[in-house]
Design an enzyme around this catalytic site. Structure first.
Site, PDB file in Angstrom:
ATOM      1  N   SER A  32       3.047  -2.873  -7.392  1.00  0.00           N
ATOM      2  CA  SER A  32       2.427  -2.242  -6.231  1.00  0.00           C
ATOM      3  C   SER A  32       0.956  -1.950  -6.506  1.00  0.00           C
ATOM      4  CB  SER A  32       3.168  -0.944  -5.911  1.00  0.00           C
ATOM      5  OG  SER A  32       2.928  -0.537  -4.595  1.00  0.00           O
TER       6      SER A  32
ATOM      7  N   GLY B 121       3.443  -5.146  -2.410  1.00  0.00           N
ATOM      8  CA  GLY B 121       2.532  -4.794  -3.489  1.00  0.00           C
ATOM      9  C   GLY B 121       1.069  -4.963  -3.180  1.00  0.00           C
TER      10      GLY B 121
ATOM     11  N   GLY C 285       4.459  -2.433   2.130  1.00  0.00           N
ATOM     12  CA  GLY C 285       4.713  -1.041   2.483  1.00  0.00           C
ATOM     13  C   GLY C 285       3.384  -0.294   2.546  1.00  0.00           C
ATOM     14  N   ARG C 286       2.796  -0.121   1.381  1.00  0.00           N
ATOM     15  CA  ARG C 286       1.527   0.590   1.265  1.00  0.00           C
ATOM     16  C   ARG C 286       0.437   0.002   2.167  1.00  0.00           C
ATOM     17  NH1 ARG C 286      -0.026   3.029  -3.468  1.00  0.00           N
ATOM     18  NH2 ARG C 286       1.571   1.783  -4.500  1.00  0.00           N
TER      19      ARG C 286
ATOM     20  N   ARG D 233       0.920  11.153  -6.672  1.00  0.00           N
ATOM     21  CA  ARG D 233       0.448   9.875  -7.218  1.00  0.00           C
ATOM     22  C   ARG D 233      -0.643  10.046  -8.265  1.00  0.00           C
ATOM     23  NH1 ARG D 233      -1.937   6.476  -4.732  1.00  0.00           N
ATOM     24  NH2 ARG D 233      -1.168   4.699  -5.898  1.00  0.00           N
TER      25      ARG D 233
ATOM     26  N   TYR E 141       0.635   8.308 -11.450  1.00  0.00           N
ATOM     27  CA  TYR E 141       0.046   6.984 -11.702  1.00  0.00           C
ATOM     28  C   TYR E 141      -1.428   7.057 -12.059  1.00  0.00           C
ATOM     29  CZ  TYR E 141       4.046   5.806  -8.630  1.00  0.00           C
ATOM     30  OH  TYR E 141       5.277   5.699  -8.036  1.00  0.00           O
TER      31      TYR E 141
ATOM     32  N   CYS F 281       1.806  25.403 -10.731  1.00  0.00           N
ATOM     33  CA  CYS F 281       1.635  25.921 -12.085  1.00  0.00           C
ATOM     34  C   CYS F 281       1.713  24.782 -13.089  1.00  0.00           C
ATOM     35  CB  CYS F 281       2.709  26.954 -12.377  1.00  0.00           C
ATOM     36  SG  CYS F 281       2.739  28.226 -11.118  1.00  0.00           S
TER      37      CYS F 281
ATOM     38  N   TYR G  43       3.643   6.639   0.171  1.00  0.00           N
ATOM     39  CA  TYR G  43       4.025   7.230  -1.122  1.00  0.00           C
ATOM     40  C   TYR G  43       3.470   8.634  -1.338  1.00  0.00           C
ATOM     41  CZ  TYR G  43       5.406   2.422  -1.749  1.00  0.00           C
ATOM     42  OH  TYR G  43       5.976   1.192  -1.555  1.00  0.00           O
TER      43      TYR G  43
HETATM   44  C1  LIG Z   1       8.217  -0.935  -3.252  1.00  0.00           C
HETATM   45  C2  LIG Z   1       8.631  -2.285  -2.847  1.00  0.00           C
HETATM   46  C3  LIG Z   1       7.941  -2.949  -1.841  1.00  0.00           C
HETATM   47  C4  LIG Z   1       6.713  -2.393  -1.175  1.00  0.00           C
HETATM   48  O1  LIG Z   1       5.679  -2.257  -2.075  1.00  0.00           O
HETATM   49  P1  LIG Z   1       4.201  -1.886  -1.540  1.00  0.00           P
HETATM   50  O2  LIG Z   1       3.400  -1.777  -2.767  1.00  0.00           O
HETATM   51  O3  LIG Z   1       4.324  -0.612  -0.811  1.00  0.00           O
HETATM   52  O4  LIG Z   1       3.782  -3.008  -0.661  1.00  0.00           O
HETATM   53  C5  LIG Z   1       8.403  -4.188  -1.454  1.00  0.00           C
HETATM   54  N1  LIG Z   1       9.478  -4.752  -2.041  1.00  0.00           N
HETATM   55  C6  LIG Z   1      10.159  -4.131  -3.027  1.00  0.00           C
HETATM   56  C7  LIG Z   1      11.335  -4.787  -3.616  1.00  0.00           C
HETATM   57  C8  LIG Z   1       9.766  -2.875  -3.459  1.00  0.00           C
HETATM   58  O5  LIG Z   1      10.430  -2.289  -4.444  1.00  0.00           O
END
Ligand SMILES: *Cc1c(COP(=O)(O)O)cnc(C)c1O
Length: 448
Positions: free
Chosen positions: A226, A263, A307-308, A345, A349, A376, A406
Site C-alpha cells: 500500500s 496499493g 482503497g486509499r 498511521r 507506519y 498518554c 485508514y
Molecule cells: C488493503 C488492500 C487493498 C487496498 O489497498 P490500498 O492501498 O488502499 O489501495 C486491496 N487489495 C487487498 C488484497 C488489500 O489487502
C-alpha cells in the site's frame, strides 16, 4: 533519516489548496478559513464538534468516476477496508464500481445496502468457515483464496449451495518487495499472505483446484502493498503472475482473469508524487498485452482494488488546538483534541502528514511544529513535522488532509477516547454519515 516534511518548499506552495493533497472542493473564504464542500471549517466545527473527519462527497464521487474511466475494461473494486460506511459504499455502487470486503463485518455493510453480490470480491488471509459461508450465502462474485486450509474449508462448504461453483482467485505472493513501509508491503516472501510463487506453492494450488473441479478458478491475484508511488512493483508483479498463468493456459486452462490488487499511493505532503490513474492504467494495459504476446497466450480481463487512492484524498480531519509548548532549541509542540486514536498511521507506519490553520488567516512567520494528540504516549504524533504560523494558539482550528483512508477505519479507543464522527459535506451542507462515539457507548461495552 531525513525529515520528510523539512521546510524546503516555499510557504505559499505548502499552503496551496491546489497542491493535490486537499480535496478538489477545498477553497478559502474571506476570513482565511478553509472551506470544504462549500462549508467553512469553522461552521463544520461549530455544528459537529472536533475532532471530526470531514468527507468531501463530490471529491469521493469524482474519484470513483475517474478510476472507472481511467481503468475502462478493468473490474475496479473499491477496497472497503480503507473507509467503510454505508453512505460511502452506496456512492461506490452508484459510480458503477465493485467492492472488495475482507471480513464478515465488511460484508455485512455491503449486505445492508444490498450491494450487488456479483460485484463483491472477498479477501482475507484467515477467513473462517462462517465468513466463507456468509460469502457463499450472499452469492459474492469472487472469493480470493489465501491458503490450502481455506481451499479445504471452501470445498467442504460447497454442497449446501447447489448450483454454485464458487468463482475463486488464488492470491499469489509474487516475491516483489514494494517500495513502501514494511508493515504495508505484502508481496515479499517473509509475510503471511497468499501462496508463495518461488516455493512452487502457488503452482501446486492451481493444479489442485483444476484437478478436483469443485471450485471455479477464474485466475490469479496479487496485492503487493500500500501507498506505492511508482509503477515498477506493479509491473514486476504482473509479469510474474502472467508467467505463472501462462504455464497453465498453454495446457488448456482458461484462467480468464488477473487481479493486480490495490496499493496506489496518494500525496500526503507536497513532496509525494503519485502516479495518476490514467497513467497507471496505460502502463498496466500495455505491459499485460506485451507480456501475453511474448508468452503466446490470450490477454486476461484485469482487475484492480484501489482503497486509499479513492478514499484518502476525500478526507480532512479538523482538530482544535489545546496547548502550544515552545521547547527552546528543540521544537514547538502543538497539542490537539484527538491524536493516535483517530490517526494511528503516523505512529504505526511513520507516515508523513501536512497541517494548516483552518479557521483564520495569519501573517505571522511560519515555524516548524509537531502536531501531537492528547494520549498518554510519547508516540502520539499526528503530524511529525510541518509549518504553522508562529501565532498558533489554543482554540485555533487545524486541518490535516489525506485522512479519508485508514484513519476512521483504524481508529481505536486508547485512553477511552470516543472515536470522531465522519461528516459528509457537499454543496454547502453537512450530514453525519458515521456518528460520534460517546463515552456512554464505551461504558455500554463494559458489562462487568
Ligand atoms: C488493503 C488492500 C487493498 C487496498 O489497498 P490500498 O492501498 O488502499 O489501495 C486491496 N487489495 C487487498 C488484497 C488489500 O489487502
Amino acid at each position: 533519516m531525513p525529515e520528510k516534511n523539512s521546510p524546503t518548499i516555499p510557504a505559499a506552495d505548502r499552503l496551496s489548496l491546489s497542491s493535490g493533497i486537499w480535496p478538489s472542493t477545498a477553497t478559502e473564504n474571506e476570513n482565511g478559513a478553509l472551506v470544504l464542500g462549500g462549508m467553512s471549517a469553522t461552521e463544520i466545527a461549530e455544528r459537529h464538534g472536533t475532532p471530526v473527519y470531514v468527507f468531501d462527497e463530490a471529491d469521493f464521487r469524482n474519484r470513483c468516476a475517474r478510476f472507472r474511466r481511467a481503468f475502462e475494461g478493468f473490474d475496479v473494486y473499491y477496497a472497503g477496508k480503507a473507509f467503510m460506511s454505508r453512505a460511502a459504499i452506496r456512492m461506490v455502487e452508484e459510480a458503477g464500481l465493485s467492492l472488495d470486503v475482507c471480513t464478515e463485518g465488511e460484508l455485512a455493510f455491503a449486505k445492508a445496502i444490498k450491494f450487488p453480490a456479483e460485484r463483491i470480491l472477498m479477501h482475507g488471509n484467515n477467513k473462517s468457515t462462517e465468513e466463507l459461508a456468509a460469502a457463499l450465502d450472499y452469492g459474492v462474485g469472487r472469493i480470493v483464496v489465501d491458503s490450502f486450509a481455506e481451499l479445504d474449508r471452501l470445498r467442504e462448504l460447497v454442497p449446501p449451495f447447489p448450483g454454485a461453483r464458487p468463482n475463486i482467485l488464488l492470491r499469489v505472493t509474487v516475491g516483489v518487495r514494494a517500495d513502501t513501509h514494511a508493515h504495508i508491503a505484502t508481496a515479499h516472501e517473509d509475510q503471511k499472505f497468499g501462496f508463495s510463487l518461488v516455493s512452487g506453492e502457488a503452482a501446486e494450488a492451481v493444479r489442485q483446484v483444476l484437478r478436483d473441479g469443485v471450485l471455479e478458478l477464474r485466475g490469479l491475484h496479487s496485492h503487493i502493498g500500500s501507498q506505492i508511488l511508482g509503477t515498477a512493483g506493479f509491473e514486476a508483479a504482473a509479469k510474474r503472475l502472467l508467467e505463472l498463468r501462462a504455464q497453465f493456459v498453454r495446457d488448456g486452462a482458461a484462467l480468464p482473469e488477473l487481479d493486480l490488487g490495490g496499493g496506489f499511493g496518494i500525496a500526503y505532503t507536497p513532496e509525494d508524487e503519485p502516479t495518476e490513474p490514467e497513467e497507471m492504467a496505460d502502463i498496466l494495459r500495455t505491459l499485460v498485452a506485451k507480456e501475453c504476446a511474448a508468452l503466446g497466450v490470450d490477454v486476461p480481463r484485469l482487475a484492480i482494488e484501489p482503497g486509499r487512492a479513492i478514499a484518502g484524498p476525500s478526507g480532512v480531519t479538523l482538530y482544535t488546538v489545546g496547548t502550544v509548548k515552545h521547547r527552546e532549541g528543540i521544537r514547538t509542540f502543538v497539542a490537539v483534541d484527538g491524536g493516535m486514536s483517530d490517526n494511528v498511521r503516523t505512529a504505526l507506519y511513520d507516515a508523513a502528514y501536512s497541517v494548516r490553520l483552518a479557521g483564520r488567516a495569519s501573517d505571522a512567520p511560519l515555524q516548524l511544529v509537531r502536531v501531537v494528540g492528547k494520549h498518554c504516549d510519547a508516540g502520539d504524533v499526528v503530524v511529525r513535522d510541518d509549518q504553522l504560523p508562529s501565532d498558533v494558539r489554543p482554540g485555533d482550528l487545524l486541518a490535516v488532509p489525506g485522512t479519508g483512508a485508514y484513519c476512521r477505519s483504524l481508529a481505536h479507543n486508547y485512553n477511552q477516547v470516543p472515536r470522531p464522527p465522519v461528516v459528509a459535506v457537499a454543496d454547502g451542507a453537512s450530514r453525519e454519515i458515521v456518528r460520534r462515539e460517546t463515552i456512554d457507548d464505551l461504558l455500554r461495552l463494559d458489562v462487568g
